[in-house]
Design a protein around this motif. Structure first.
Motif, PDB file in Angstrom:
ATOM      1  N   GLY A 349       0.771  -1.225   0.000  1.00  0.00           N
ATOM      2  CA  GLY A 349       0.000   0.000   0.000  1.00  0.00           C
ATOM      3  C   GLY A 349       0.806   1.281   0.000  1.00  0.00           C
ATOM      4  N   LEU A 350       2.099   1.185  -0.271  1.00  0.00           N
ATOM      5  CA  LEU A 350       2.933   2.386  -0.286  1.00  0.00           C
ATOM      6  C   LEU A 350       4.142   2.135  -1.175  1.00  0.00           C
ATOM      7  CD1 LEU A 350       3.319   5.237   0.983  1.00  0.00           C
ATOM      8  CD2 LEU A 350       4.722   4.129   2.754  1.00  0.00           C
ATOM      9  N   LYS A 351       4.411   3.096  -2.072  1.00  0.00           N
ATOM     10  CA  LYS A 351       5.567   2.974  -2.959  1.00  0.00           C
ATOM     11  C   LYS A 351       6.842   3.279  -2.189  1.00  0.00           C
ATOM     12  CE  LYS A 351       7.422   4.519  -7.407  1.00  0.00           C
ATOM     13  NZ  LYS A 351       7.706   3.130  -7.822  1.00  0.00           N
ATOM     14  N   ALA A 352       7.854   2.452  -2.387  1.00  0.00           N
ATOM     15  CA  ALA A 352       9.130   2.640  -1.704  1.00  0.00           C
ATOM     16  C   ALA A 352       9.866   3.859  -2.253  1.00  0.00           C
ATOM     17  CB  ALA A 352       9.997   1.395  -1.865  1.00  0.00           C
ATOM     18  N   ALA A 353      10.679   4.485  -1.404  1.00  0.00           N
ATOM     19  CA  ALA A 353      11.515   5.595  -1.856  1.00  0.00           C
ATOM     20  C   ALA A 353      12.503   5.095  -2.908  1.00  0.00           C
ATOM     21  CB  ALA A 353      12.252   6.202  -0.672  1.00  0.00           C
ATOM     22  N   LYS A 354      12.979   3.872  -2.725  1.00  0.00           N
ATOM     23  CA  LYS A 354      13.837   3.206  -3.706  1.00  0.00           C
ATOM     24  C   LYS A 354      13.890   1.729  -3.385  1.00  0.00           C
ATOM     25  CE  LYS A 354      17.923   4.807  -1.150  1.00  0.00           C
ATOM     26  NZ  LYS A 354      19.221   5.523  -1.263  1.00  0.00           N
ATOM     27  N   ASN A 355      14.390   0.947  -4.339  1.00  0.00           N
ATOM     28  CA  ASN A 355      14.577  -0.476  -4.082  1.00  0.00           C
ATOM     29  C   ASN A 355      15.880  -0.925  -4.712  1.00  0.00           C
ATOM     30  OD1 ASN A 355      14.048  -2.045  -6.752  1.00  0.00           O
ATOM     31  ND2 ASN A 355      12.326  -0.587  -6.649  1.00  0.00           N
ATOM     32  N   ARG A 356      16.450  -1.985  -4.146  1.00  0.00           N
ATOM     33  CA  ARG A 356      17.714  -2.517  -4.639  1.00  0.00           C
ATOM     34  C   ARG A 356      17.555  -3.996  -4.942  1.00  0.00           C
ATOM     35  NH1 ARG A 356      22.967  -0.406  -1.396  1.00  0.00           N
ATOM     36  NH2 ARG A 356      23.811  -2.129  -2.633  1.00  0.00           N
ATOM     37  N   LYS A 357      18.097  -4.415  -6.074  1.00  0.00           N
ATOM     38  CA  LYS A 357      18.047  -5.831  -6.432  1.00  0.00           C
ATOM     39  C   LYS A 357      19.136  -6.569  -5.668  1.00  0.00           C
ATOM     40  CE  LYS A 357      19.254  -7.129 -10.609  1.00  0.00           C
ATOM     41  NZ  LYS A 357      19.196  -7.355 -12.072  1.00  0.00           N
TER      42      LYS A 357
END
Length: 373
Positions: A349-357
């Motif tokens: 329910g919330l978009k992350a500020a960023k994500n890492r693979k």
């Protein structure tokens, strides 16, 4: 002191973290490629890298590197290496390795060639037709990546993820080295409070505590490099003394763990005690449905159940939805969630500020990062 070239494999996605660790350990000429960090250093660097690194899987001495597209090239290349500088007259030298994107695809076939070529090489060096191999064991590891062959001598023994504290674990624990990488990304510090609402066997909390308190992960374990005759015993002793001097006895860190399974709660407490961080870790049985974040700003770092840890993807996603209802709004809290589910953000329910693979073993995952305000 002698100069060696080393290679330290790591989880894909943690190369930058590992390169910084190697630099702190005194490594030079650092080269970063996918899933590994190469560096130069002396015997003391070897000891420090083994004892201090939180994200390396092991530390290997590079015996030689060359291009090999055929078994003949592999055999002849190994014959030219200065193997007797590292392997004694009576030493056993079992080998294993892997091949990726190379013409020589059969690992068992490569193992046979490596063994035969090393025997010819060492037999010539020691004037023997048959090598006894009744002495110390020197584990040889090789890799073939895009037809580049690398032969190495292991100095770690058991993988560096084996810190010694997790003698028992839950069904699908996160590897200690990956947890340590996530803790580093979360910038856990001495005064932080870290919360894990799915604590399992406590790995995320314990790695957080060891980082915050400056406890070296390899401080209380043995390494195969300690038995290598060309590495003086005193460098290991001095590296451990140095590591002990870095422990922060005044750290104000607190780790709080929750799990629906009472056995996991007890495992967390037991493992924290073995790791020597039980005084700063609390664990209790609590369902995520009843989760309430502390009133102080915290870092929530977690590896929620998925894959082998859940029967169905639908169950995992139901859990992510519950997480969102209990954690959102985050307020001043930050959140770090590792999961292989590409739909996590929408379900949470919330978009992350960023994500890492990142990779959890061979499983591709993403670390979703939410910053507190």
């Amino acid at each position: 002191m002698s100069k060696f070239r080393f290679v330290a494999p790591c989880h894909f996605g943690l190369e930058k973290t590992l390169s910084f660790e190697i630099k702190k350990a005194g490594g030079e000429d650092i080269a970063v490629t996918d899933g590994r960090v190469c560096f130069s250093g002396d015997e003391a660097v070897c000891a420090r890298a083994n004892i201090l690194s939180r994200t390396a899987e092991r530390i290997n001495i590079i015996l030689g590197e060359f291009r090999a597209e055929t078994f003949d090239e592999l055999f002849e290349g190994i014959k030219k290496l200065p193997l007797s500088d590292y392997i004694g007259r009576n030493d056993a030298f079992p080998n294993n390795g892997h091949s990726l994107n190379s013409k020589l695809t059969s690992v068992p076939a490569c193992q046979k060639i490596v063994k035969k070529a090393m025997a010819v090489n060492l037999g010539k060096a020691y004037g023997l037709n048959v090598l006894p191999e009744d002495g110390a064991e020197r584990k040889i590891r090789f890799s073939l990546m895009k037809n580049m062959f690398t032969l190495t001598l292991d100095t770690s023994g058991a993988g560096l993820h084996k810190r010694g504290y997790r003698r028992e674990s839950n069904a699908a624990p996160i590897r200690e080295t990956l947890a340590a990488g996530i803790v580093d990304i979360a910038r856990v510090r001495a005064g932080d409070t870290v919360v894990d609402p799915f604590c399992g066997s406590g790995t995320m909390l314990i790695e957080s505590a060891m980082k915050a308190l400056g406890i070296a992960p390899g401080l209380n374990r043995h390494f195969s490099g300690e038995n290598l005759p060309f590495i003086p015993k005193n460098v290991w002793r001095e590296a451990r003394e140095e590591a002990r001097s870095l422990i922060r006895t005044d750290a104000d860190f607190l780790g709080m763990g929750f799990d629906i399974d009472e056995n996991c709660v007890e495992l967390t407490k037991q493992n924290a005690k073995i790791a020597g961080v039980e005084k700063c870790i609390r664990a209790e049985k609590r369902d995520i449905r009843d989760f309430t974040a502390p009133k102080i700003p915290v870092k929530i770092i977690t590896n929620p159940p998925y894959g082998e840890r859940m029967l169905e993807l639908s169950q995992a996603r139901e859990l992510y939805g519950i997480m969102g209802s209990r954690l959102i709004p985050l307020g001043e809290n930050s959140l770090y969630v590792i999961t292989p589910d590409e739909e996590f953000e929408s379900v949470f329910g919330l978009k992350a500020a960023k994500n890492r693979k990142l990779y959890n073993g061979m499983m591709k995952a993403r670390l979703y990062i939410y910053n507190g305000r």
